[in-house]
Design an enzyme around this catalytic site. Sequence first.
Site, short mmCIF file in Angstrom:
data_model
loop_
_atom_site.label_atom_id
_atom_site.label_comp_id
_atom_site.label_asym_id
_atom_site.label_seq_id
_atom_site.Cartn_x
_atom_site.Cartn_y
_atom_site.Cartn_z
N ARG A 365 11.17 3.98 -20.63
CA ARG A 365 12.03 3.70 -21.66
C ARG A 365 12.80 4.71 -22.07
NH1 ARG A 365 16.42 -0.41 -21.66
NH2 ARG A 365 16.67 -1.08 -23.67
N GLU A 429 11.14 -1.86 -11.58
CA GLU A 429 10.63 -0.35 -11.14
C GLU A 429 8.47 -0.92 -11.25
OE1 GLU A 429 13.42 3.14 -12.76
OE2 GLU A 429 11.10 2.48 -13.55
#
Length: 1491
Positions: A365, A429
Amino acid sequence: MDWWDFIEFVARSFILRIVCSILDVLLFQTFASIAYLFQIFTTIADDLRYIGPDFISIIVELLRYIGLHFISLIVEGVRFHLEVRVADVVASVIFRMFKFLKKRVFAAATDRNSTSFASDSDSASASASASEFGGEYEVFLNYRGIDTGCGFTDFLYTYLVDAGIRTFRYDDELRVGGEIGPELLKSIEVSKISISIFSKNYASSEWCLHELAQMVECQRTMGQKIFPIFFDVEPSDVRHQSGSYEEAFRQHKKRFDKKTVQGWKDALREVGKLKGWELKQTNGRQGQLISMVVSKVLFELKNNYMVVTDSLVEVDHHVEKMDFEENTKKLKRSPSFRTAQNTSSTPSASASASGGKCDVFLSFRGEDTSKDFTDFLYKRLGDAGIRPFRNEDDLEDIGPKSLKAIQESKISIPIFSKNYASSYCCLRELSQMVECHRTTGQKILPIYYNINRSDVRRQEGSYEKAFLLHDNLFDEKIVQGWKEALTEVANLKGWHLKKETFGHQEKLVKMVVEKALLELKKNYMITTDNLVGIDHHVKQMRGLLNVDSDDVSIVGIHGMSGIGKTTIAKVIYNQLYEHFDHCGFLADVREMSQHHMGLVNLKNQLISTILKRKCPNIANVEEGINIFKDTVCGKKVLIVLDDVDRKSQFDYLVGKHHWFSPGSRIIVTTRDTGILDGLEVESRYEPPLMERGHSLQLFCKHAFRRESPPEDYDILSRSVVSTIRGLPLALEIIGSFLLGKGKVVWKDTLMKLEEIPVENVQEKLIISYKALNDEQKQIFLDIACLFTGKDKTNPFYMWDDCNFYPTNGIDVLDLRSLVKIGEDNMLWMHDQLRDLGRELVRKENSKEVWERSRLWHHEEALDIIKRHMRTEMVEALCLDKRLESGDPYFTNEDFKQLPNLRFLHVDNADLAGDFNHLLSKLRWLHWHGCPGNIKPINFYLINLVILDLSYSKITDDWDTWSQLKVAKRLKVLDLSYCVHLTRTPNFSTFATLERLILEGCENLVQIDPSIEYLINLRVLNISNSGVKSFADAIGNLPELPELELTLGCFNPQWEISRNIGGLSSSPASALGGEYEVFLSYRGKDTRYGFTDYLYNDLVNVGIRTFRDDDDDLHVGEEIGPEHQKVIQESRISIPIFSRGYAFSKCCLFELAQMVECLRTMGHKIFPIFYDVKPFDVQHQEGTYKEAFCQHEKHFDEKTIQGWKEALRVVGQLNGFELETETNGNEGELVKMVVSKVLFELKKNYMVVTDNLVGIDHHFEEMMRLLHVDCNDVLIVGIHGMDGIGKTTIAKVVYNELSERFECCSFLSNVQEILQREGIVNLQNKFLSKILNQKCFNMANVDEGIKRIKEMLSRKKVLIVLDDVDKEFQFDMLAIKREWFGLGSRIIVTTRNKEVLNVLKVDETYEPPSMELDQSLKLFSKHAFKRDFPPKGYVIVSLKVVSIVGGLPLALEIIGSFLFYQERAIWEETLMRLKKTSSQTVQKRLEYLANL
């Protein structure tokens, strides 16, 4: 030198020692640890440095000459209240001795540059710092540790050191009185560049400011460079001392003089104007900023140094003459070297940008980690030759480039952070990674950055909040897939930043890179960090290998053991493997081939390495040859065979030349040059002994952790190196042994080395072995004979149970380079050291094998067994029936004569007979291939700690299970690959079990429910087993927060049980528990202050308290059923009303539920009005009015009205108002709330101070006197002077014992209550406390006595009467033994011992005064908020403590008074205290109270 003067001096010092010894015997008693004395004296010595350089030099010389014994006597004089006048006289005498000593002895010694006398302990204590301070540094780092120490500064330091720049950083930070010492001053002065890292809290550290002022001084006077880094502050804040710097200086002005503060401001102003770097220049990318800083420093130092791997420290002198461009190309060709990165480029830029093939995919992130941790990891992976991919754009969708990168990568690394789950790009992902993991076997290595693994696995905390949003935006099937992906990955083995490296990011990055190299099969051999002079060997070997030639050639490296053959082969291998199609490195061929099926296993390993996948196990030699031939046929390979000692090993493992493609290379290392003759090698290389300069450098790296010796150790170092004669292994071992040792040990070691012949390497190595203690020797011999190349986990359990102290032992062995912990936790030992250990065991008795402690060869062990000869020497035995064709049984008679066996390795054999009273000391039974039909009788292994039955044929009904239940100390049970097991045994008797391994039990379908008794379980491995239901497997486990679960091939359709206690320590797991108090608060307002203190204090007194860390809910949501259940279960709710409370919908929903429980269930609500008035809450005024203006836009009128009604009801209740109740004192308010809650819950708990010191001794004495297991009614008295701690001791005992009694009461201050309120009120208070209810007021004393007798008759009670001074007080409370039930206890505290005699108590206890170490600790807790005085305050603290004496109350009062006071106040207080030394204790306490 005048020797008569010297003798006269020695005589005087000897007489003084005798006098001090007599004083010690006559006046004092020794009752403190020597270690503590040394600690005190060391810090005193540091303090005395401030007196002046002349005085400290004298002290140091005396310390070196006289030794610590004499010094300890002086310190004891101070410790045990030696009169100040006497101490001054002694100090004066010592000072004259110093001057004499310096003049007569050491001045002359210094002129001759000779070494001075030093005690071992003294040098040891100083070595860590002195050796470092003594060196010349090039760069000094100035930073605030709490801001950047574990992150940015850690990385910067590592990169500077990697670039060959001698960099100094100091990790210790002083809190009080922190001035800059002479060693640190010297480090700043000798540095050419200083780097200040300005962070938000920088200016709050006077330590940092002292350093900065010194740096500026060096810039003005010596032209030193200063490079400022503005980490998270603006340069203007530094220049003008604004923002956080302004607040810091506001505090400094209260504590420091005007001149000092102004000097700091001038320094900040000057440095703030200099050209430097701001983090925001690189958009917050710390890795890019570090590259810029390192490049600038290299340029300034004119240091043309290429940044290389940790493995190579310095190239040979002839490398400096090489062409720079050619050298750069050479470095870039090899991943074992780290090329210096340009600030405009990144590692593997092509992989990221162009979509080219990559090795590792990073999922993260961006807003959480992209600019620091991920950036560093990305660069380090690239530096190691690994092609990493990262999504530079931090998009909220996964594009074709990222998708392709995941599919091509061999490893994926998700970096889980708090906001990871809020990004659906990250989740997509992750789902793709898991898909690749299932279909192609891609490795996933998770990192838990600032999140708990349980939160990821079970989607709790911030992850739960993220999924609440995803549920509304995405299809249910997609969201469920993301959840399953998170759960699956969280069950894989990974790293937790705080747990693995205590928050040090650089250490974690290094671990990840090494693991990635290993998993990628990059064939990268990890070498030591301290290589010296390797380039010469590399150049010679590259010439011999001639990699551009198309021939198939064999090159041999031969030489004595320890010369560095394996290391050279590893470095060459790391540089060349990319030039070949396939590569393989086989280590320790000689050792491995001696095991059963050793060559076959080596062949299997070589084929697996070449193919980069696990190949089918080879059954025999012929099959291995055929498979290998097919594998390498037509392929260009690089193979290294390390430590070959027989030609047959080479023939089997490598085969014929013509099997390989042109250009293939085989490297063979061996001690025996004759082996190379038989192999017809094309070239051979014999490494020469190290030249003198390199030998000294390598030795110093281990002896001093630097490249050259300190000045005062130079001659000794060169002498030691000269005797070792350039053998790298011996230099490393001897250097590591001498690390931290004093010169006495150095000289003794030098003498021993000079007596050993040059060629006798083992005799040199044995010096280090002999310096080990007995337990460390046992561990060393165990590793050498049994555990080289084995996982350290199981040996640790055995060593720990044998009291060998393995944690410390392995640390010592590792520090001395005798043992290393390799990849995957493996124990590794150099073959020369392994041979040394085995030779030591053989020498235990060179002729009689049965008189040796360890027998690791089957033939020798079998000989002992069959002789039936009694021996108490044998502790470890290895037997393997596969090595013979005879009787597969061992009987009880075979082991009858081995009473001290603690380790038994017996594979593929049956045990038969009656084993009653045999193997009673056995700790580890390694029994692979155990038959399922054997029936040993009375197989009671009562001390067994490790039971390894892997690959056995045992079944569910194996008879021996019932006999093994006596193993109450079992810690490890390994049943891996027991394919006949369908269910596990009953675990109910194995309560101590910590590791349960069920891997590969393919027919196992049920885990016995008794697993719930395994409360100490830490590891459970059920990978590749037949267990179908995850819930069935561990659903009954209790709360085990440290449990590590290995599932292996995880089935996403398994049930995930919410009742698995061991896999969660989150609030959700706690929701199911029963709570007594519910806290409702607005997190943003009070979470990290008042609420945190209140919660901790409630929990500390035994109250089960719930708090929720989520600040708010989404619009329109109500609190969930779990939340409602907690409020309903709690007997008390405490809403903490703050300014922002009404803005939180969650808080209002909670409050409405509380009021509902108040009305329907009679629950209590105790409101706290933190920073608002009750009126504002009740009528929704002020900020509450603003909040409801917003709520009315989003919620219906009924909901709004319910909230307002709840606020109105609770606002009228009696509660606590911070301003009016305690005048804003939050600590006092917390105490009031806790007391109120305790009373309401009828909890018997006495609040004691947080700063208890030395209480354990008092508690143990009281428990001994109370005889709690006895059924008699006993009265125990505690007597002593005021302030000695009688009440505190009684409270601690009361808190510990109260739950064992039916009724309890602690009546404080009996004497004071009696005088103020009278006897009747005292009786009423006593009865109210013991019955936990408010009683009617008694009319008179007689009625009170009668009521007490009726209420407490025949009950088992615990009563404490505090501060009784008259017998009648006891009688008025109706304390008669015969009235109470069996087992009752009454504790009385009093100042007057005569009262106890009159009461005829059973036992009495008089707390002694505190010892000096405890007194100093207690005083420091109040004066400095730490356990020991800081530097600069030790001597004055000792003086204060000595005068005050060991009286806890006085120490607390005077310590609290002196907290944060200026030095002048300390000196003035000390003078006043001296005047009170002759007064009574009461007078002194009154004086202290007046302070």
